[in-house]
Design an enzyme around this catalytic site. Structure first.
Site, PDB file in Angstrom:
ATOM      1  N   LYS A 283       0.856  -1.108  -0.026  1.00  0.00           N
ATOM      2  CA  LYS A 283      -0.037   0.016  -0.071  1.00  0.00           C
ATOM      3  C   LYS A 283       0.932   1.127   0.084  1.00  0.00           C
ATOM      4  CE  LYS A 283      -4.005  -2.010   2.522  1.00  0.00           C
ATOM      5  NZ  LYS A 283      -4.927  -1.565   1.628  1.00  0.00           N
ATOM      6  N   ARG A 357     -10.290 -11.254   1.940  1.00  0.00           N
ATOM      7  CA  ARG A 357     -11.180 -12.609   1.362  1.00  0.00           C
ATOM      8  C   ARG A 357     -10.443 -13.911   1.386  1.00  0.00           C
ATOM      9  NH1 ARG A 357     -11.676  -9.261  -4.162  1.00  0.00           N
ATOM     10  NH2 ARG A 357     -11.370  -7.665  -2.779  1.00  0.00           N
TER      11      ARG A 357
HETATM   12  N1  BES Z   1      -8.155  -3.810   4.444  1.00  0.00           N
HETATM   13  C1  BES Z   1      -8.368  -3.648   3.214  1.00  0.00           C
HETATM   14  C2  BES Z   1      -9.420  -2.587   2.716  1.00  0.00           C
HETATM   15  C3  BES Z   1      -9.707  -1.066   3.203  1.00  0.00           C
HETATM   16  C4  BES Z   1      -9.144  -0.167   2.714  1.00  0.00           C
HETATM   17  C5  BES Z   1     -10.558  -0.874   4.364  1.00  0.00           C
HETATM   18  C6  BES Z   1      -9.077   1.454   3.017  1.00  0.00           C
HETATM   19  C7  BES Z   1     -10.626   0.441   4.914  1.00  0.00           C
HETATM   20  C8  BES Z   1      -9.858   1.396   4.044  1.00  0.00           C
HETATM   21  C9  BES Z   1      -8.341  -4.798   1.926  1.00  0.00           C
HETATM   22  O1  BES Z   1      -7.544  -5.510   2.685  1.00  0.00           O
HETATM   23  C10 BES Z   1      -7.675  -4.146   0.940  1.00  0.00           C
HETATM   24  O2  BES Z   1      -6.583  -3.893   0.803  1.00  0.00           O
HETATM   25  N2  BES Z   1      -8.641  -4.354  -0.256  1.00  0.00           N
HETATM   26  C11 BES Z   1      -8.174  -3.856  -1.357  1.00  0.00           C
HETATM   27  C12 BES Z   1      -8.650  -4.698  -2.633  1.00  0.00           C
HETATM   28  C13 BES Z   1      -8.424  -4.469  -3.808  1.00  0.00           C
HETATM   29  C14 BES Z   1      -6.812  -4.855  -4.128  1.00  0.00           C
HETATM   30  C15 BES Z   1      -8.985  -5.248  -4.849  1.00  0.00           C
HETATM   31  C16 BES Z   1      -8.820  -2.417  -1.679  1.00  0.00           C
HETATM   32  O3  BES Z   1      -9.822  -1.942  -1.270  1.00  0.00           O
HETATM   33  O4  BES Z   1      -8.038  -1.533  -2.339  1.00  0.00           O
HETATM   34 MN    MN Z   2      -5.449  -5.493   2.096  1.00  0.00          MN
END
Ligand code: BES
Ligand code: MN
Ligand code: ZN
Length: 501
Positions: A283, A357
């Site tokens: 990230k 997931r």
């Molecule tokens: N934990 C995150 C989701 C999230 C992001 C929660 C920002 C709260 C605030 C999750 O594991 C994630 O990173 N999801 C990705 C999925 C994507 C790679 C398809 C996302 O939402 O960017």
């Molecule tokens: Mn994630």
């Protein structure tokens, strides 16, 4: 906090540090306001004339009113009477509770629950008072070196109701107290940093709850046992981290209950990523600290079970938590890797940041062994859900209309908003993979929906709902902190499914 009820007609004689009185914008006095107004020779009417407009969310403090024994009367604006509803009442209780905490009062009497409004009952209004008071007294201090003076002074909270209404008010207070304690636990676990709140820490918290409440039993599985279960998807996420994973099962089994004998258990499944760096698909640095909150689904499961045990609900409720870290490392998942889930389905990992997931799917397969009546997972699953619904509504997805309706109803009753999202089969093809049974991402379109579609491949054996709490589990900015949501909605749902509902 000690909660109690008060039914006196002579409210002006009540001795308290703070007496909370609601007033409407149109100047029509509530019963409580009328009693205090008469006792004080019209002091309330006076201030309503020009100084205080009674807008919703506002308040003014009157000290040492003549003829009134309370040390202060806190007038709380309720807005226009025709707009008064559950959410306005809840906000008013919270204005009063926050004032009481900031003014360091030791005891408080709120009369707000005595004002009827269309979408509430006395039980729900008394419950809202207890929750507001509980929330106002939550303060994170765990990692502050100086905790002096941070313990709230408010110890006794009383709700004033009409004679004959004490029983309902008491029922509401005990529900509210249990929900507030559950939320406080959920908030603390969320707020704790990732280096303290590890998967092991969550496991220990479950064991502690089981020691405190006789109806709860905890089981914490480690790496070896998770391997034997064949949870290849969950373990592939954990592999990038030095921190050991934990698979937690916390069961509430009511003592001697008729209802639990007939009914299959209700299962809650929580995403417990104690830190989500994104892994190899790392990230951006900005705001990455907030990924300590990626275990708020797990924290919700623990907070909800705490409340269920405190209320001793006569339904069997099982909490399942899959907890680990998502880190880059030599053994971490790589984009393109294919893993095998406990269900036997293979998964192509196209983005290691879509890890929630990957841990949930194995926990959802594990849930089948309980032959559950329903399974609800709670997860900070997608940024896309925040784009879709912001920080107001939790995203609700389900493969079962009845379950979805029950959850939406509970969400309304508890003032803990959720929105029913689509799960049409047409979205499923976005998860097609050339190298595995399913891909772990579905492209940029409808990201919250395709994440739910992914989970739906593992939940065919039972009625299932998925709560995406990415936007509702915590606040950012100057108010940064876990919210304790959606504990109120889930506890309400479970109360409704028990004989207390
Ligand atoms: N934990 C995150 C989701 C999230 C992001 C929660 C920002 C709260 C605030 C999750 O594991 C994630 O990173 N999801 C990705 C999925 C994507 C790679 C398809 C996302 O939402 O960017
Ligand atoms: Mn994630
Ligand atoms: Zn995550």
């Amino acid at each position: 906090m000690e909660f109690s009820t008060l039914t006196t007609a002579s409210l002006h004689q009540t001795k308290t540090a703070a007496l909370g009185i609601g007033v409407f914008e149109d100047g029509m006095l509530t019963n409580a306001a009328d009693i205090i107004n008469q006792a004080s020779d019209g002091a309330i009417k006076d201030i309503l004339k020009d100084e205080f407009k009674a807008k919703a969310g506002s308040h003014v403090v009157l000290r040492n009113l003549k003829g009134v024994n309370a040390k202060r009367v806190v007038l709380i604006g309720l807005g226009k009477q025709e707009n008064y509803k559950a959410i306005t009442h809840q906000q008013a209780e919270s204005v009063f509770a926050k004032y009481c905490v900031s003014a360091n009062v030791k005891d408080a009497v709120s009369t707000l629950a005595a004002n009827e409004c269309t979408d509430t009952t006395l039980i729900s209004r008394a419950r809202a008072f207890a929750i507001a008071t509980g929330n106002a007294t939550y303060k994170y201090t765990h990692t502050l070196s100086n905790k002096n003076g941070s313990e709230p002074t408010l110890k006794k909270a009383t709700v004033w109701v009409a004679r004959g209404q004490s029983a309902d008010a008491k029922a509401g207070l005990s529900q509210g107290k249990a929900i507030a304690s559950g939320m406080a636990l959920t908030k603390l676990l969320g707020d704790l940093p990732g280096n303290i709140c590890t998967p092991t820490y969550l496991g220990n918290t479950a064991k502690e709850l089981a020691r405190e409440f006789p109806t709860l039993k905890a089981e914490v599985l480690g790496q070896k046992q998770i391997e034997s279960l064949g949870m290849g998807s969950f373990l592939s996420v954990s592999a990038g981290s030095q921190e050991p994973p934990a698979f937690i099962v916390l069961k509430h089994k009511p003592k001697s209950s008729s209802k639990s004998d007939k009914n299959a258990p209700l299962v809650l499944v929580g995403k417990g990523l104690t830190f989500d760096s994104g892994g190899i698909s790392i990230k951006p640095a900005k705001g990455m600290d907030e990924m300590k909150y990626d275990m708020c689904g797990a924290a919700t499961v623990l907070g909800t079970l705490r409340a269920v045990a405190e209320l001793n609900l006569d339904r069997e409720v099982i909490g399942i938590i899959a907890s680990c870290e998502n880190m880059p490392g030599g053994r971490a998942n790589k984009p393109g890797d294919v893993v095998t889930s406990m269900s036997g389905q293979t998964i192509e990992i196209l983005n290691t940041d879509a890890e929630g997931r990957l841990v949930l799917c194995d926990a959802l397969t594990y849930a089948e062994r309980f032959k559950p009546e329903a399974v609800i997972d709670i997860a900070t699953l997608t940024g896309a859900c925040v784009v879709a619904l912001g920080h107001v509504n939790t995203g609700l997805f389900s493969n079962n209309e009845v379950l979805a309706e029950q959850l939406l109803k509970a969400s309304k009753q508890a003032n803990d908003a959720s929105w029913h999202m689509p799960l049409d089969d047409e979205y499923q093809k976005q998860l097609d993979s050339r190298f595995a049974d399913i891909a772990n991402i579905g492209g940029p379109a409808a990201g919250a929906v395709t994440a739910a579609c992914f989970l739906s491949r593992f939940t065919k054996a039972y009625p299932w709902a998925h709560l995406d709490i990415a936007g509702t589990a915590w606040d950012s900015g100057s108010n940064k902190g876990a919210t304790g949501r959606p504990v109120p909605m889930l506890v309400q749902y479970l109360i409704n499914q028990s004989s207390k509902g």
